[in-house]
Design an enzyme around this catalytic site. Structure first.
Site, PDB file in Angstrom:
ATOM      1  N   LYS A 118     -11.896  -3.208  -3.485  1.00 13.03           N
ATOM      2  CA  LYS A 118     -12.722  -1.999  -3.578  1.00 13.03           C
ATOM      3  C   LYS A 118     -11.896  -0.795  -3.996  1.00 13.03           C
ATOM      4  CE  LYS A 118     -14.235  -2.956   0.891  1.00 13.03           C
ATOM      5  NZ  LYS A 118     -13.988  -3.071   2.345  1.00 13.03           N
TER       6      LYS A 118
ATOM      7  N   LYS B 222       0.825  -1.219   0.000  1.00 13.08           N
ATOM      8  CA  LYS B 222       0.000   0.000   0.000  1.00 13.08           C
ATOM      9  C   LYS B 222       0.851   1.257   0.000  1.00 13.08           C
ATOM     10  CE  LYS B 222      -4.441  -1.372   2.000  1.00 13.08           C
ATOM     11  NZ  LYS B 222      -5.400  -1.105   3.082  1.00 13.08           N
TER      12      LYS B 222
ATOM     13  N   LYS C  23      -5.742  -9.245  -6.645  1.00 10.99           N
ATOM     14  CA  LYS C  23      -6.915  -9.439  -5.795  1.00 10.99           C
ATOM     15  C   LYS C  23      -8.056  -8.517  -6.229  1.00 10.99           C
ATOM     16  CE  LYS C  23      -7.083  -7.475  -1.673  1.00 10.99           C
ATOM     17  NZ  LYS C  23      -7.172  -7.093  -0.249  1.00 10.99           N
TER      18      LYS C  23
HETATM   19  P1  AMP Z   1     -11.297  -5.354   3.475  1.00 15.63           P
HETATM   20  O1  AMP Z   1     -12.225  -5.018   2.377  1.00 15.63           O
HETATM   21  O2  AMP Z   1      -9.866  -5.227   3.054  1.00 15.63           O
HETATM   22  O3  AMP Z   1     -11.612  -4.719   4.775  1.00 15.63           O
HETATM   23  O4  AMP Z   1     -11.484  -6.923   3.713  1.00 15.63           O
HETATM   24  C1  AMP Z   1     -12.499  -7.455   4.538  1.00 15.63           C
HETATM   25  C2  AMP Z   1     -12.520  -8.958   4.472  1.00 15.63           C
HETATM   26  O5  AMP Z   1     -12.786  -9.397   3.131  1.00 15.63           O
HETATM   27  C3  AMP Z   1     -11.179  -9.607   4.864  1.00 15.63           C
HETATM   28  O6  AMP Z   1     -11.462 -10.812   5.558  1.00 15.63           O
HETATM   29  C4  AMP Z   1     -10.544  -9.900   3.543  1.00 15.63           C
HETATM   30  O7  AMP Z   1      -9.628 -10.971   3.614  1.00 15.63           O
HETATM   31  C5  AMP Z   1     -11.751 -10.262   2.691  1.00 15.63           C
HETATM   32  N1  AMP Z   1     -11.479  -9.972   1.282  1.00 15.63           N
HETATM   33  C6  AMP Z   1     -11.258  -8.755   0.723  1.00 15.63           C
HETATM   34  N2  AMP Z   1     -11.020  -8.874  -0.597  1.00 15.63           N
HETATM   35  C7  AMP Z   1     -11.080 -10.205  -0.866  1.00 15.63           C
HETATM   36  C8  AMP Z   1     -10.924 -10.978  -2.066  1.00 15.63           C
HETATM   37  N3  AMP Z   1     -10.666 -10.413  -3.240  1.00 15.63           N
HETATM   38  N4  AMP Z   1     -11.071 -12.315  -1.976  1.00 15.63           N
HETATM   39  C9  AMP Z   1     -11.356 -12.905  -0.793  1.00 15.63           C
HETATM   40  N5  AMP Z   1     -11.516 -12.245   0.361  1.00 15.63           N
HETATM   41  C10 AMP Z   1     -11.388 -10.906   0.336  1.00 15.63           C
END
Ligand code: AMP
Ligand code: TRP
Length: 345
Positions: free
Chosen positions: A209, A123, A206
């Site tokens: 968002k 990041k 990956k």
């Molecule tokens: P975040 O959006 O980074 O706060 O992620 C929240 C949760 O969603 C965490 O458990 C991440 O590991 C999961 N997550 C986010 N993006 C992915 C993705 N592309 N595939 C699988 N899990 C995801």
């Protein structure tokens, strides 16, 4: 010097997980996290789920949008099946134990440990002099989220594995430094076909968002047409699907669509290729689009309905925060006592 006491002590099973309200939820969040949060709740385990607004502000967030995204994420959780009566659902900043314990953990975690965090390095990139101090300290706050509840299990996507290892290191060092067996050594729960949903534009990245291309992801707010369009446009190759998973080893985009199909259908990727062996993407993609729409559309519709009444969403988050505080407050008070802080008010 006194030997650290590590008397075996069973911690009752408690699940904690969090999602950042830093944008709309994606299919990756849904399959990697949210869907599994619901399964854990439905297994009857005690579940605590948090919209981590304090993590979100480690990068710039417009205040008006942050509030909107937090409510939208709460609506997404409820629409996906989180029942605020059975699970504790709240936003992080309303429970002060998180920030307080994070400070203690800033003094437990070592610079060397934090410097090895690959998500920070990714990041921050070349801009590491100019990112916030909070972005660097982020994993210590995450450990505080988990350990303020003495959570034993944390369902997450694959990308959070290293942060959970850090949480275990912090818990072990705290226990060892103070000669207590106070914090559990939390287990990550990374399971199923959806733990690493990749971008629809690049099978090596990956789904996120924060990706600048909206075509790279499916948002929980996308309507049926949009979902179908994005899947049909997803990058693939010209080969038909193989009958065995080995045949997808060097085909990241194809592998991603098979994984998404499996996670949505509740099948294993091996079952999906067996069923669709020999299919061209011309027929597999429409089947996947139909499946995605049938799973996601009811959630989107319900989420939009819930968003009509933000007062009710705020009420749910406030009530969840009170229940969360009732668990976390005594734990953090014990931490102050262990560390040697005077508590006399
Ligand atoms: P975040 O959006 O980074 O706060 O992620 C929240 C949760 O969603 C965490 O458990 C991440 O590991 C999961 N997550 C986010 N993006 C992915 C993705 N592309 N595939 C699988 N899990 C995801
Ligand atoms: N860091 C996680 C992510 O970006 C979100 C998060 C914050 C979290 N605190 C947590 C996940 C505690 C699990 C447990 O995905």
């Amino acid at each position: 010097m006194a030997e650290p006491v590590q008397t075996p002590h069973a911690f009752p099973t408690r699940i904690f997980s969090g999602i950042q309200p830093s944008g709309g939820l994606t299919l990756g969040n849904y399959l990697g996290a949210l869907k599994r949060f619901v399964e854990k709740q439905d297994e009857g385990i005690e579940t605590v789920y948090c919209l981590v607004d304090m993590h979100a502000i480690t990068v710039w967030q417009d205040p008006v949008r942050l509030r909107q995204q937090t409510r939208e994420a709460a609506a997404g959780f409820i629409a996906a099946g989180i029942d605020p009566a059975r699970s504790i659902l709240f936003n992080q900043s309303q429970v002060h134990a998180h920030a307080e314990l994070a400070w203690i953990f800033n003094c437990v975690a070592r610079m060397g440990w934090m410097s090895r965090m690959t998500q920070f390095k990714d990041k921050a990139g070349k801009n590491s002099e100019n990112v916030s101090l909070g972005l660097f300290a982020y994993p210590a706050l995450m450990a505080a989220d988990i350990l303020a509840y003495k959570a034993t299990h944390v369902p997450v996507g694959e990308d959070q594995k290293q942060h959970l290892e850090l949480c275990r290191d912090i818990a072990a060092k705290f226990n060892n430094d103070f000669g207590v067996n106070f914090f559990p050594i939390t287990e990550p729960v990374i399971e199923g076909a959806g733990t690493r949903v990749m971008s629809l534009r690049d099978g090596t990245k990956k789904m996120s968002k924060s990706d600048p291309s909206d075509q790279s992801r499916i948002n929980l707010t996308d309507d049926a047409d949009m979902i179908a369009k994005k899947i049909k446009k997803a990058k693939t190759d010209a080969e038909p699907l193989p009958s065995e998973l080995d045949g997808l080893a060097d085909r990241p985009e194809a592998r991603n669509l098979v994984n998404i199909y499996a996670a949505l259908a509740g099948m294993t990727p091996a079952e999906v290729v067996r069923e669709h062996a020999g299919s061209q993407f011309g027929s597999f993609k429409p089947a996947l689009a139909d499946l995605a729409v049938s799973v996601m559309s009811p959630i989107t519709t319900e989420m939009n309905r819930l968003m009509q009444d933000v007062t009710e969403i705020d009420r749910i988050l406030g009530a969840g925060a009170e229940r969360a505080d009732a668990i976390a407050r005594p734990i953090v008070n014990d931490v102050y006592d262990i560390v040697g802080m005077i508590r006399s008010r």
